[in-house]
Design a protein around this motif. Structure first.
Motif, PDB file in Angstrom:
ATOM      1  N   LEU A  61       0.836  -1.192   0.000  1.00 57.81           N
ATOM      2  CA  LEU A  61       0.000   0.000   0.000  1.00 57.81           C
ATOM      3  C   LEU A  61       0.872   1.243   0.000  1.00 57.81           C
ATOM      4  O   LEU A  61       1.966   1.246   0.540  1.00 57.81           O
ATOM      5  N   GLU A  62       0.356   2.304  -0.592  1.00 59.94           N
ATOM      6  CA  GLU A  62       1.046   3.585  -0.579  1.00 59.94           C
ATOM      7  C   GLU A  62       0.266   4.552   0.294  1.00 59.94           C
ATOM      8  O   GLU A  62      -0.933   4.720   0.121  1.00 59.94           O
ATOM      9  N   PHE A  63       0.950   5.191   1.206  1.00 61.73           N
ATOM     10  CA  PHE A  63       0.325   6.169   2.075  1.00 61.73           C
ATOM     11  C   PHE A  63       0.924   7.542   1.808  1.00 61.73           C
ATOM     12  O   PHE A  63       2.135   7.711   1.836  1.00 61.73           O
ATOM     13  N   ASP A  64       0.061   8.515   1.586  1.00 62.87           N
ATOM     14  CA  ASP A  64       0.513   9.894   1.429  1.00 62.87           C
ATOM     15  C   ASP A  64       0.494  10.641   2.761  1.00 62.87           C
ATOM     16  O   ASP A  64       1.332  11.503   3.006  1.00 62.87           O
ATOM     17  N   THR A  65      -0.483  10.307   3.607  1.00 63.45           N
ATOM     18  CA  THR A  65      -0.614  10.975   4.892  1.00 63.45           C
ATOM     19  C   THR A  65      -0.855   9.937   5.983  1.00 63.45           C
ATOM     20  O   THR A  65      -1.766   9.104   5.862  1.00 63.45           O
ATOM     21  N   ILE A  66      -0.041   9.979   7.010  1.00 66.46           N
ATOM     22  CA  ILE A  66      -0.153   9.068   8.139  1.00 66.46           C
ATOM     23  C   ILE A  66      -0.363   9.879   9.402  1.00 66.46           C
ATOM     24  O   ILE A  66       0.347  10.853   9.654  1.00 66.46           O
ATOM     25  N   ALA A  67      -1.351   9.491  10.193  1.00 66.75           N
ATOM     26  CA  ALA A  67      -1.600  10.124  11.490  1.00 66.75           C
ATOM     27  C   ALA A  67      -1.166   9.179  12.594  1.00 66.75           C
ATOM     28  O   ALA A  67      -1.479   7.982  12.558  1.00 66.75           O
ATOM     29  N   ILE A  68      -0.440   9.702  13.560  1.00 64.88           N
ATOM     30  CA  ILE A  68      -0.013   8.916  14.715  1.00 64.88           C
ATOM     31  C   ILE A  68      -0.598   9.581  15.954  1.00 64.88           C
ATOM     32  O   ILE A  68      -0.323  10.750  16.239  1.00 64.88           O
ATOM     33  N   VAL A  69      -1.414   8.835  16.662  1.00 64.11           N
ATOM     34  CA  VAL A  69      -2.167   9.375  17.790  1.00 64.11           C
ATOM     35  C   VAL A  69      -1.499   8.948  19.097  1.00 64.11           C
ATOM     36  O   VAL A  69      -1.387   7.759  19.380  1.00 64.11           O
ATOM     37  N   SER A  70      -1.059   9.907  19.862  1.00 60.29           N
ATOM     38  CA  SER A  70      -0.333   9.756  21.131  1.00 60.29           C
ATOM     39  C   SER A  70       1.162   9.620  20.856  1.00 60.29           C
ATOM     40  O   SER A  70       1.641   8.574  20.407  1.00 60.29           O
ATOM     41  N   LEU A  71       1.887  10.687  21.130  1.00 58.56           N
ATOM     42  CA  LEU A  71       3.318  10.730  20.813  1.00 58.56           C
ATOM     43  C   LEU A  71       4.161  10.448  22.055  1.00 58.56           C
ATOM     44  O   LEU A  71       4.966  11.256  22.497  1.00 58.56           O
ATOM     45  N   GLY A  72       3.949   9.253  22.609  1.00 58.67           N
ATOM     46  CA  GLY A  72       4.826   8.757  23.651  1.00 58.67           C
ATOM     47  C   GLY A  72       6.000   8.042  23.022  1.00 58.67           C
ATOM     48  O   GLY A  72       6.370   8.304  21.868  1.00 58.67           O
ATOM     49  N   LEU A  73       6.590   7.119  23.740  1.00 56.89           N
ATOM     50  CA  LEU A  73       7.751   6.382  23.223  1.00 56.89           C
ATOM     51  C   LEU A  73       7.433   5.669  21.916  1.00 56.89           C
ATOM     52  O   LEU A  73       8.154   5.818  20.925  1.00 56.89           O
TER      53      LEU A  73
END
Length: 206
Positions: free
Chosen positions: A42-54
């Motif tokens: 798969l190709e992703f243009d935009t990735i969201a990461i929720v909760s920026l802990g370790l």
């Protein structure tokens, strides 16, 4: 082998077709637009990461390390977002109150908080699912899989693909300042796709 798909009852399959000698670092590489077999991955243009802990911040750095050229959006507390932006961990950031709005922009959303927070975020995404793009992938990094998978199958409609994940990686340190782009290198990673996710989507993701 470093990657296994898990059945819904969370028992690891034993067939070679579902056990591959690939690390989570390789999976991340497959998500970049220039480093994979486009017939499969798969190709992703935009990735969201929720909760920026370790885990969340290390995931963001790992994407950058392998050359992901799309947009990384972090969702976290304002002070954490400010630090993440200053350090170049993410490209854009927004607070938890705007999780649904961020998810509308993303091809993939990784939920990287504690288990109960992941469950709450799944409720928010489920309520906003009609505004998400068809084919959006939602994943998580929680160590408990069955409860989260049951929630996802109950809350998310067909066409929003939930592929749970559990990276066998960690550190005694915590938080954004402990982020490590090599945290997942050579780590085992279990995938727990919802029943409705087409096999080709799971294969392209992992």
């Amino acid at each position: 082998s470093n990657l296994c798909h898990l059945e819904h009852d969370c028992e690891c399959r034993s067939t070679e077709s579902h056990l591959t000698a690939r690390s989570w670092g390789d999976i991340i590489g497959d998500m970049t637009a220039e480093q994979h077999d486009t017939d499969r991955a798969l190709e992703f243009d935009t990735i969201a990461i929720v909760s920026l802990g370790l885990i969340g911040s290390s995931l963001a750095l790992a994407f950058k390390r392998v050359g992901f050229t799309g947009k990384l959006i972090g969702v976290s507390r304002r002070e954490t977002l400010d630090s993440a932006l200053d350090q170049g961990v993410i490209d854009e950031g927004d607070t938890y109150d705007n999780l649904a709005t961020v998810a509308e922009q993303a091809d993939a959303v990784f939920l990287a908080g504690p288990i109960q927070i992941i469950r709450r975020h799944l409720e928010i995404l489920g309520a906003a699912s009609t505004t998400l793009s068809h084919g959006t992938i939602i994943s998580d990094v929680g160590s408990t899989k069955k409860t989260i998978l049951d929630d996802a199958e109950r809350l998310l409609p067909e066409g929003i693909h939930f592929i749970g994940g559990h990276p066998m990686a960690g550190s005694e340190k915590r938080g954004l300042d402990a982020a490590d782009p090599f945290l997942f290198q050579n780590a085992y990673y279990a995938l727990t796709p919802a029943r409705s996710v087409p096999p080709e989507v799971v294969d392209g993701f992992g």
